[in-house]
Design an enzyme around this catalytic site. Structure first.
Site, PDB file in Angstrom:
ATOM      1  N   GLY A 127       0.832  -1.201   0.000  1.00 49.04           N
ATOM      2  CA  GLY A 127       0.000   0.000   0.000  1.00 49.04           C
ATOM      3  C   GLY A 127       0.861   1.243   0.000  1.00 49.04           C
ATOM      4  N   ASN A 169      -6.436  -5.241   7.145  1.00 43.49           N
ATOM      5  CA  ASN A 169      -6.129  -5.663   5.784  1.00 43.49           C
ATOM      6  C   ASN A 169      -7.250  -6.587   5.334  1.00 43.49           C
ATOM      7  OD1 ASN A 169      -3.626  -7.868   4.309  1.00 43.49           O
ATOM      8  ND2 ASN A 169      -5.010  -6.443   3.339  1.00 43.49           N
ATOM      9  N   GLY A 170      -7.948  -6.218   4.267  1.00 48.89           N
ATOM     10  CA  GLY A 170      -9.037  -7.043   3.776  1.00 48.89           C
ATOM     11  C   GLY A 170     -10.209  -6.196   3.344  1.00 48.89           C
TER      12      GLY A 170
END
Ligand code: SF4
Length: 502
Positions: free
Chosen positions: A35, A109-110
């Site tokens: 990211g 995260n997800g």
């Protein structure tokens, strides 16, 4: 610039180290590939959580002074790519809130598939949202939980969300790692002296000199506190659905992900690809860096020597000024240049890990031919990408996925290659232990392991950005995807980029 699915996010946390925030900074540095839009670190001194967040790369987001202010023996950090919610500072993580259960910092995260429903209900109940990320619903659910005790309130909140999540949560006195019952996204546990570390990939452990202990298991909650490490399993076991694309492309090859060496798995993809799609050729050329490991495996299994026929310029920033819009393929050439001495007169096997729209691949094929290659055979170390991801990966709408709307022969003609072959689904899943039972392969199959919310049609329409297409049926070819296959240079530069997610 390259035609790839985009990374999701990277999470990191450390408990019990005097240099917690600085080590978190280093950990985020190692996870930067996951990211690049924003970065943030929250630290706790046992009484109070302080946070610093900024847009941009990790090295731009923090100064020595900023890190010096983030005092305490505990810290958690996040690098973000916006799979859900737009790119702005308010959406950067860690999200830090004060609540009846105390302060909480949350890194995710997800992608939560029922976040829209939950948010609607919370807003009707008076909640005021500060961000437009899916992650914020967890913070509200935690704050409103009637459970007694921080850990019970966390479990209560997380029990209400569905989808893909690897969370690192921090209160003033404990650090908690949580992985969803399907285990979509990775989350590793490490040890540095007496300190415990949680991180998306083990390359972050390597950088800070920590030892990889094991993964947080799917459906496991791991709590690091003054009492040591504690494991809780609050949810019934579910079918595992670890993201196989972590092995194909996302994760760094020097990481262990889902307990396996990414480098070894990726190389095995290449070996299998060579066995499945043999071709008479003189040289195997990887598309750097994404095709490197698979090309090594392909060369090994085929006996064709691998050479670096494309050189990548690693010093290109995020933006560059084009002198003339009319210079075709400048965008690719600024990053990759062909090596004529390797390519001229040769039959080339070009290896990459994936094709999304195909726009970059055809420019590269043209460059290779322009450098004198006699034949160009494209080999892809995963199956055709035919469906979007709803579990935390940024995918274009399906009508832009070239393999969703074109036959193999059409793709070959579009790329301008002599032949094109993908690794089969069996080849892919056969290369990872428990591949068929432990991994998600939805972007190759269109079969999704986690059901969508009640209002499925609206969710899909929003997420797929397919106005008027309320189902997962294969769409008709869109005008923009209706490419001129005999003239690969026409049209596709104008295909607009689009992001899945809210
Ligand atoms: S759909 Fe594809 S990218 Fe998304 S989690 Fe599944 S395997 Fe990974």
């Amino acid at each position: 610039m390259f035609d790839k699915l985009k990374e999701e996010c990277g999470v990191f946390g450390i408990f019990g180290h005097t240099e917690a925030s600085k080590l978190t900074y280093l950990g985020l540095y190692a996870l930067q590939h996951r990211g690049q839009e924003s970065a943030g670190i929250a630290a706790s001194d046992g009484e109070r959580i302080r946070v610093s967040k900024a847009m941009g790369y990790v090295n731009e987001a923090f100064s020595p002074d900023t890190l010096a202010d983030l005092t305490g023996m505990m810290a958690t950090g996040h690098v973000r790519y916006s799979t859900a919610g737009e790119s702005r500072l308010a959406n950067a993580q860690p999200l830090v809130v004060d609540s009846a259960h105390g302060q909480l910092a949350l890194c995710h995260n997800g992608n939560l598939v029922n976040a829209g429903e939950l948010k609607d209900a919370l807003v009707r109940d008076g909640a005021i949202f500060q961000t437009n990320t899916d992650t914020e619903v967890v913070v509200h659910l935690f704050a409103r939980s009637r459970e007694v005790g921080v850990e019970s309130a966390m479990v209560d909140a997380i029990s209400q969300v569905r989808g893909a999540f690897s969370f690192v949560l921090m209160t003033t006195d404990r650090l908690v790692a949580v992985r969803d019952p399907h285990g979509f996204r990775p989350l590793a546990i490490g040890k540095l002296g007496d300190a415990w570390v949680f991180c998306s990939e083990t390359c972050a452990l390597d950088l800070i000199g920590a030892t990889y202990v094991r993964d947080v298991e799917p459906g496991e909650v791991v709590v690091a506190s003054a009492a040591g490490l504690k494991s809780i399993r609050p949810w019934p076991p579910a079918t595992h659905a670890q993201c196989i694309f972590e092995h194909v492309y996302f994760s760094r090859p020097d990481s262990y992900v889902f307990g396996e060496s990414v480098n070894e798995i990726r190389t095995e993809f290449g070996r299998r690809l060579a066995r499945e799609s043999r071709v008479e050729a003189d040289v195997v050329v990887p598309i750097p860096d994404s095709g490197m490991c698979a090309a090594v495996g392909f060369a090994e299994a085929s006996g064709i020597p691998m050479r670096m026929g494309l050189i990548r310029n690693h010093y290109v920033g995020r933006t560059f000024i084009e002198p003339q819009q009319s210079i075709r393929h400048f965008g690719v050439r600024v990053k990759l240049n062909p090596v004529r001495s390797i390519l001229e007169g040769r039959r080339v096997v070009l290896v990459d890990d994936s094709i999304v729209r195909g726009t970059t691949s055809r420019k590269i094929v043209k460059m290779i031919r322009g450098a004198g290659a006699r034949e160009v055979h494209m080999r892809i170390s995963c199956p055709p990408t035919i469906s979007p991801c709803f579990y935390g990966v940024d995918t274009p709408r399906r009508s832009e996925l070239i393999a969703a709307t074109h036959t193999l022969e059409e793709i070959r003609r579009y790329l301008g290659a002599d032949s094109v072959a993908y690794l089969s689904l069996d080849g892919l899943t056969g290369a990872v232990p428990g591949g068929k039972t432990k991994y998600c392969t939805s972007c190759y199959t269109g079969v999704y392991p986690v059901a969508f919310p009640r209002n499925e049609a609206a969710y899909l329409q929003l997420a797929l950005k397919l106005n008027g297409e309320p189902s997962l049926e294969r769409p008709e070819r869109s005008p923009e995807q209706d490419l001129d296959l005999d003239n690969p240079l026409a049209g596709a530069e104008n295909v607009p980029l689009a992001r899945a997610g809210r």
